[in-house]
Design an enzyme around this catalytic site. Sequence first.
Site, PDB file in Angstrom:
ATOM      1  NE  ARG A 405      -3.847   0.116   2.160  1.00  0.00           N
ATOM      2  CZ  ARG A 405      -4.241  -0.754   3.089  1.00  0.00           C
ATOM      3  NH1 ARG A 405      -3.673  -0.736   4.284  1.00  0.00           N
ATOM      4  NH2 ARG A 405      -5.168  -1.646   2.819  1.00  0.00           N
ATOM      5  CG  HIS A 435       4.363  -8.119   5.245  1.00  0.00           C
ATOM      6  ND1 HIS A 435       4.594  -8.281   6.593  1.00  0.00           N
ATOM      7  CD2 HIS A 435       4.376  -6.778   5.023  1.00  0.00           C
ATOM      8  CE1 HIS A 435       4.738  -7.099   7.166  1.00  0.00           C
ATOM      9  NE2 HIS A 435       4.616  -6.166   6.240  1.00  0.00           N
ATOM     10  NE  ARG A 564       5.075   0.834  15.670  1.00  0.00           N
ATOM     11  CZ  ARG A 564       4.273   0.968  14.612  1.00  0.00           C
ATOM     12  NH1 ARG A 564       3.398   1.962  14.553  1.00  0.00           N
ATOM     13  NH2 ARG A 564       4.326   0.107  13.613  1.00  0.00           N
ATOM     14  CG  HIS A 592       8.643  -1.976  11.747  1.00  0.00           C
ATOM     15  ND1 HIS A 592       9.229  -2.905  10.909  1.00  0.00           N
ATOM     16  CD2 HIS A 592       7.467  -1.635  11.167  1.00  0.00           C
ATOM     17  CE1 HIS A 592       8.439  -3.115   9.863  1.00  0.00           C
ATOM     18  NE2 HIS A 592       7.369  -2.367   9.996  1.00  0.00           N
TER      19      HIS A 592
END
Length: 685
Positions: A405, A435, A564, A592
Amino acid sequence: MTEQNRILCRELSLLAFNRRVLAQAEDKNVPLLERLRFLCIVSSNLDEFFEVRMAWLKRENKLHPRRRPDNGKMPSETIADVTEAARSLIRHQYDLFNNVLQPELARESIHFYRRRNWTGTQKKWIEDYFDRELLPILTPIGLDPSHPFPRPLNKSLNFAVELDGTDAFGRPSGMAIVQAPRILPRVVPLPSELCGGGHGFVFLSSILHAHVGKLFPGMNVKGCHQFRLTRDSDLTVDEEDVQNLRAAIQNELHDREYGDGVRLEVADTCPAYIRDFLLAQFRLTDAELYQVKGPVNLVRLNAVPDLVNRPDLKFPPHTPGRLKALGKNSPIFDLVRQSPILLHHPYQSFDPVVDMIREAAADPAVLAVKMTIYRTGTRSELVPALMKAALADKQVTVVVELMARFDEANNVNWAKQLEEAGAHVVYGVFGYKVHAKMALVIRREDGVLKRYAHLGTGNYHQGTSRIYTDFGLITADEQITADVNTLFMEITGLGKPGRLNKLYQSPFTLHKMVIGRIARETEHAKAGKPARITAKMNSLIEPTVIEALYRASAAGVQIDLIVRGMCTLRPGVKGLSENIRVRSIVGRQLEHARVYCFHNNGADDTFISSADWMGRNFFRRIETATPITAPELKKRVIREGLEMALADNTHAWLMQPDGGYIRAAPAEGESEADLQNDLWDLLRG
């Protein structure tokens, strides 16, 4: 607690994350220009929120108005709740910009000048700037039967101009639209000598307001009103109708600029009749109108810190550490053959990953290179290295995820260049986003083939590797590298999924592994054994995992989660989740990494993964989870990825049972623990 109240609303949880980001813009311990950056990050996040999540809710409300998802509310009810929360957040954001940040910046001689405060010399410079830089570019569109209302691009800056009089052809005109091209800066720096030696900026909207009359000679401008339309940015490609995925996505990228409207932003000074006129043009209601006290796009303020040379108002620069074993003249394959390498970015340099591909491109012993690309940015050193390898007649296979995206255009461009260089480019598996972050190099050594692999939690993106926290493993482990090769064969070829030795993968085995490991801890707790789960991720919203965690908590498993962003699990609820604690860390670096650790009676089964605990990661993406078994590396992952995060009392937020968060603080007599600063001190070398 009812079944409907066991799962929180994901959209409200996402807005709560943005409130935590906005708190960074309020924090006086954060350098002033960095606080402005955090303000801009919130605006950028909100844009994506409306483009994706609010757009999805609107589609869901249209197609399935009575459906109640995991949080138990119909789409219309969720839209109402989310709209209220979004309005509150946006009001807070503009109040912070207008009443806190601007005055503090002014005290540092950094000014945003409003039209009413322009001096005579500033007015002259601004008019010259308009005549020289803007007037030749702007194209007004008068609204009449031969000039219908134009279709504004998604998130573009536009102006509705009220006019009085007739034009050169005698046509009366009451309204015109002026679109500001994206190439124009939204904030314009003034010469220092016009700002008392400091820094001064004017908004593009202010310049246009002041001089828009020059676009309509001989006519009277009665009003000029800025507006910005956010559109549904979902990109859909029908598998049955597509022969060329890359071409189909290129077409969709154009169409996405003109998706259905989901939000209209106007200044709070915009008259009601103009608001109503614009809402009618875009088929929106008052519920989708957002009136803001200031410029309608705060995102573009992110240019300001780069235009202001004030190091004292910015974060001090950090230099990533480099493993001592990785000397300048040490071939990375020689080192990895001896022992695996664990990298923790950004505290440790991303260079070894780039070096691995560069060395492979130049190494005559290398026969093949394989790699996935999800996000790699516009300035990648990795892609040119892959192209160089292909031009050197090595077998180069690159899995480019064209549906990443908002990175689709970049990936289409890289895919084309890689193909032209001779690489074998594959666009993944239709219906499943690739991914997983993995690379594989195959060398001939002493007459046999030897594999080397990199597996990471983050993208092959040198830009974000300096901002995002991620783990990466470079290994020559025969079973892991064989698994990586199997995964590439699955993605590029056809056939049933192969049996893996050590890795777990979505959409086949990763969800089962997570559920199974949670269940094992649950059984250990029931048997009176120590049982513990510690995991770190970006988002936790998958309901079957949440229910498994609830069962584990009820059995006595101690669960600490570092999430997070979105978390729809309710922690600390008696009888449901009293043994679950959730914290979120928001600081200079974007957390991350995905790390899972299951106690397993003292074995501490530890994984790094590309997957969050979301339905899309488990069932609609190709992901990996890699076990970390080398004792020293496992110790590092547990300490750096989990234990130090749980000790943080500076940037941590503690989730409450109602989905709210309170900021962690040192207890009386306790010293401060700052995860990110402590990791810089530990790893910078």
